[in-house]
Design an enzyme around this catalytic site. Structure first.
Site, PDB file in Angstrom:
ATOM      1  N   CYS A   1      -1.886   9.002   3.133  1.00  0.00           N
ATOM      2  CA  CYS A   1      -1.941   8.920   1.758  1.00  0.00           C
ATOM      3  C   CYS A   1      -3.073   9.090   0.834  1.00  0.00           C
ATOM      4  O   CYS A   1      -3.003   9.033  -0.224  1.00  0.00           O
ATOM      5  CB  CYS A   1      -1.769   6.861   1.541  1.00  0.00           C
ATOM      6  SG  CYS A   1      -3.454   5.941   2.401  1.00  0.00           S
TER       7      CYS A   1
ATOM      8  N   GLU B   1       0.837  -1.261   0.443  1.00  0.00           N
ATOM      9  CA  GLU B   1      -0.063  -0.362   0.039  1.00  0.00           C
ATOM     10  C   GLU B   1       0.489   1.151   0.075  1.00  0.00           C
ATOM     11  O   GLU B   1       1.930   1.788   1.101  1.00  0.00           O
ATOM     12  CB  GLU B   1      -0.800  -0.617   1.215  1.00  0.00           C
ATOM     13  CG  GLU B   1      -1.900  -1.382   1.143  1.00  0.00           C
ATOM     14  CD  GLU B   1      -2.678  -1.311   0.285  1.00  0.00           C
ATOM     15  OE1 GLU B   1      -2.969   0.215   0.045  1.00  0.00           O
ATOM     16  OE2 GLU B   1      -3.645  -1.836   0.447  1.00  0.00           O
TER      17      GLU B   1
ATOM     18  N   GLU C   1       3.844  13.587  -4.517  1.00  0.00           N
ATOM     19  CA  GLU C   1       3.258  13.670  -3.543  1.00  0.00           C
ATOM     20  C   GLU C   1       4.365  14.470  -2.128  1.00  0.00           C
ATOM     21  O   GLU C   1       4.656  14.212  -1.899  1.00  0.00           O
ATOM     22  CB  GLU C   1       3.228  12.158  -2.747  1.00  0.00           C
ATOM     23  CG  GLU C   1       1.970  12.273  -1.479  1.00  0.00           C
ATOM     24  CD  GLU C   1       2.555  10.472  -1.125  1.00  0.00           C
ATOM     25  OE1 GLU C   1       3.502   9.755  -0.991  1.00  0.00           O
ATOM     26  OE2 GLU C   1       1.125   9.831  -0.534  1.00  0.00           O
TER      27      GLU C   1
HETATM   28  P1  NAD Z   1       8.391   4.006   4.114  1.00  0.00           P
HETATM   29  O1  NAD Z   1       8.174   4.031   3.480  1.00  0.00           O
HETATM   30  O2  NAD Z   1       9.909   5.571   4.742  1.00  0.00           O
HETATM   31  O3  NAD Z   1       8.628   4.239   5.677  1.00  0.00           O
HETATM   32  C1  NAD Z   1       7.621   2.781   5.456  1.00  0.00           C
HETATM   33  C2  NAD Z   1       7.799   1.901   6.463  1.00  0.00           C
HETATM   34  O4  NAD Z   1       8.803   0.943   5.874  1.00  0.00           O
HETATM   35  C3  NAD Z   1       8.431   2.121   8.129  1.00  0.00           C
HETATM   36  O5  NAD Z   1       8.589   0.940   9.070  1.00  0.00           O
HETATM   37  C4  NAD Z   1      10.133   1.812   7.838  1.00  0.00           C
HETATM   38  O6  NAD Z   1      11.077   2.098   9.120  1.00  0.00           O
HETATM   39  C5  NAD Z   1      10.395   0.778   6.978  1.00  0.00           C
HETATM   40  N1  NAD Z   1      11.374   0.090   5.756  1.00  0.00           N
HETATM   41  C6  NAD Z   1      12.135   2.125   5.963  1.00  0.00           C
HETATM   42  N2  NAD Z   1      12.810   1.216   4.702  1.00  0.00           N
HETATM   43  C7  NAD Z   1      12.634  -0.106   4.210  1.00  0.00           C
HETATM   44  C8  NAD Z   1      12.802  -0.779   3.743  1.00  0.00           C
HETATM   45  N3  NAD Z   1      13.859  -0.905   3.145  1.00  0.00           N
HETATM   46  N4  NAD Z   1      12.670  -2.627   3.652  1.00  0.00           N
HETATM   47  C9  NAD Z   1      11.798  -2.405   4.366  1.00  0.00           C
HETATM   48  N5  NAD Z   1      10.971  -1.469   5.774  1.00  0.00           N
HETATM   49  C10 NAD Z   1      11.097  -0.642   5.520  1.00  0.00           C
HETATM   50  O7  NAD Z   1       6.751   5.774   4.087  1.00  0.00           O
HETATM   51  P2  NAD Z   1       6.850   6.586   5.300  1.00  0.00           P
HETATM   52  O8  NAD Z   1       7.608   8.307   5.540  1.00  0.00           O
HETATM   53  O9  NAD Z   1       6.547   6.341   6.941  1.00  0.00           O
HETATM   54  O10 NAD Z   1       5.121   6.943   5.533  1.00  0.00           O
HETATM   55  C11 NAD Z   1       4.959   7.430   3.917  1.00  0.00           C
HETATM   56  C12 NAD Z   1       4.487   7.338   2.717  1.00  0.00           C
HETATM   57  O11 NAD Z   1       3.627   5.742   3.121  1.00  0.00           O
HETATM   58  C13 NAD Z   1       4.098   8.206   1.715  1.00  0.00           C
HETATM   59  O12 NAD Z   1       3.517   8.054   1.126  1.00  0.00           O
HETATM   60  C14 NAD Z   1       2.273   8.039   1.789  1.00  0.00           C
HETATM   61  O13 NAD Z   1       1.060   7.814   1.436  1.00  0.00           O
HETATM   62  C15 NAD Z   1       2.334   6.213   1.928  1.00  0.00           C
HETATM   63  N6  NAD Z   1       1.104   5.623   2.603  1.00  0.00           N
HETATM   64  C16 NAD Z   1       0.464   4.484   2.193  1.00  0.00           C
HETATM   65  C17 NAD Z   1      -0.906   3.607   2.440  1.00  0.00           C
HETATM   66  C18 NAD Z   1      -2.038   3.614   1.334  1.00  0.00           C
HETATM   67  O14 NAD Z   1      -2.592   2.413   1.874  1.00  0.00           O
HETATM   68  N7  NAD Z   1      -1.547   3.328   0.666  1.00  0.00           N
HETATM   69  C19 NAD Z   1      -1.170   4.661   3.318  1.00  0.00           C
HETATM   70  C20 NAD Z   1      -0.346   5.531   4.650  1.00  0.00           C
HETATM   71  C21 NAD Z   1       0.750   5.763   4.762  1.00  0.00           C
END
Ligand code: NAD
Length: 476
Positions: free
Chosen positions: A279, A245, A377
């Site tokens: 999101c 997601e 975004e």
């Molecule tokens: P992010 O991708 O930086 O981090 C998300 C999670 O992934 C965190 O727990 C982080 O520690 C972990 N992570 C980081 N690097 C990783 C890797 N290489 N492998 C595995 N895990 C890793 O995202 P964020 O900044 O925490 O969240 C914001 C983003 O999330 C925005 O782009 C938003 O649109 C998206 N989002 C999407 C949805 C949806 O349902 N589509 C919902 C909420 C947020």
């Protein structure tokens, strides 16, 4: 450093308060560190995954109604702690207290909703020669990785469907917002069997260690598109199933017949709720030229009524951004807009705590379509309002994005709005509202917004593998 933390991971039903060190958690309204949490070691990750694997046979063999009863009891335990959980959520995430309460209650409500769903076996063929049915069986150990914008709700989007279908889980919150999730996990002790739900936390290396781990059968990830690509790449080595997601750049299209004064507050919150850190926040607002001036005026007037401040204070409508990297990203986008000479309609002023990650609410008047603030975004409290001349053009501009998560259409003639909705390339399209999600409907992204869905029957299917049983009739 190996000091004991107030906050403990949950591994095999036990509180684990020490890791290979600790990580600090900051209150974004003040910039102050409010807690330290254990930094999960590689050995502890192995233990959590082993515990989930050991718990899997008994949990998956439990009668569905028994699993449901335990999960509903977990939901009740969360509800009973709404006030303290919400307060903690505001402190680590920044959102106002009433929004935090809504998230806690929404998370419990979601779990109960998911427990009402079912995946009965499907009969493919039933005749004199044979009976063929397909059953949906759980995958095993799910690794869940969650971002910081809705730490509890997005965790529950994964916990509910994974556990009700008989999987076990190792869940990792974002390092920016682990506290409420750790507290929530503690509430499951004594309700869920040991090892069914394990929650670990730690620095950035932990996510990749989960996606690479051979003991995990599936990764359910919510976060940015860039990280989603890395998750998918890493999962390929062990052929893990993935649900991703990811990001979005949702458009809202305001049709010429919209009652703009009436919908202005809804449109404001569509873009600015949780400071745009959703999101499915409206990130581009396309308005027909005939109503553009009136809507602009109504939005500016409404924006002036919303107070920015520490989310724990009464009357605050918008808190700080959650973390320093996001704060810097949004300010960089604003600086780019300023450098390009975009016209700023509204910038909230006011007294905000000096060291918090506060960004003023900003409305930008009809910037060029190719501007970064339109194409990227923003995930922050900045909204470009864009003029369009005819509906065909609005549809084309809404669809001309690498993302395809959500979109909303606003107009008095519902059928005309529905005809526009039917041409939008996104996982969800709302008409005259936005951001409504339900445990009974699928939710997911097209294009770069994701792979797979959460919610509804399809959301359950994601946590299962089909097993087809073909029985040749003795009489055949
Ligand atoms: P992010 O991708 O930086 O981090 C998300 C999670 O992934 C965190 O727990 C982080 O520690 C972990 N992570 C980081 N690097 C990783 C890797 N290489 N492998 C595995 N895990 C890793 O995202 P964020 O900044 O925490 O969240 C914001 C983003 O999330 C925005 O782009 C938003 O649109 C998206 N989002 C999407 C949805 C949806 O349902 N589509 C919902 C909420 C947020």
């Amino acid at each position: 450093m190996n000091s004991e933390s107030d906050y403990a991971m949950l591994i095999d039903g036990k509180r684990v308060a020490t890791g290979q060190g600790t990580c600090g958690v900051t209150n974004p309204a003040t910039g102050e560190e409010i807690a330290r949490v254990p930094d999960c070691s590689d050995e502890q990750l192995d233990e959590a995954i082993a515990a989930a694997r050991a718990a899997f046979p008994a949990w998956s063999a439990l009668d569905l109604n028994e699993r449901r009863a335990r999960l509903v009891a977990f939901a009740e335990a969360i509800l009973a702690q709404t006030a303290p959980l919400a307060r903690l959520l505001t402190q680590e995430q920044g959102k106002p207290l009433h929004e935090a309460e809504r998230e806690v209650m929404g998370c419990a409500g979601w779990l109960k909703g998911v427990c009402a769903l079912d995946l009965p076996e499907e009969v493919n063929e039933d005749n004199e020669t044979r009976l063929s049915v397909t059953q949906r069986v759980p995958l095993g150990v799910v690794g869940a990785i969650v971002p910081w914008n809705f730490p509890l709700l997005l965790a529950m989007f994964k916990i509910g469907p994974a556990l009700v279908t008989g999987n076990t889980m190792v869940l990792k919150p974002s390092p920016f917002t682990p506290l409420t999730t750790l507290r929530m996990a503690e509430l499951s002790r004594g309700i869920l069997p040991d090892g069914v739900l394990n929650v670990i936390c730690g620095e950035d290396r932990l996510g990749p260690a989960m996606t690479a781990h051979p003991g995990v059968d599936k990764i359910s990830f919510t976060g940015s598109t860039a990280t989603g690509r890395r998750v998918m790449g890493s999962s390929a080595a062990t052929l893990k199933r993935v649900t991703l997601e990811l990001g979005g750049n949702d458009a809202a299209i305001v049709l010429p017949d919209a009652d703009v004064e009436r919908i202005a507050p809804d449109l404001f919150w569509a873009a600015f709720r949780n400071n745009g850190q959703i999101c499915i926040a409206t990130k581009r607002l396309y308005v027909h030229r005939s109503v553009y001036a009136r809507l602009k005026e109504a939005l500016v007037a409404y924006a002036g009524t919303v107070r920015l401040g520490d989310g724990t204070e009464q009357g605050v409508g918008l808190g700080p951004l959650n973390n320093k990297p996001q704060f810097d990203r949004v300010r960089d986008l604003l600086e780019d807009s300023r450098a390009q000479g975009h016209s700023f309609l509204f910038e909230a002023a006011g007294d905000v705590p000096a060291n918090g990650y506060f960004v003023p609410v900003t409305l930008i008047d009809n910037p060029p379509e190719e501007a970064r603030i339109v194409q990227e975004e923003q995930f922050g409290p900045v909204l470009p309002i864009l003029v369009y001349e005819d509906v065909e053009e609005a549809i084309a501009r809404a669809n001309a994005s690498e993302y395809g998560l959500g979109c909303s259409i606003w107009g008095t003639d519902e059928e005309a709005a529905a005809a526009v909705a039917a041409r939008i390339q996104s996982g969800t399209v709302w008409i005259n509202e936005t951001q409504y999600l339900s445990p009974f409907a699928s939710f997911g992204g097209w294009k770069q917004s994701g792979v797979g869905t959460e919610g509804g029957r399809e959301g359950l299917v994601e946590y299962t593998v089909p097993r087809t049983i073909v029985r040749r009739r003795a009489s055949a």
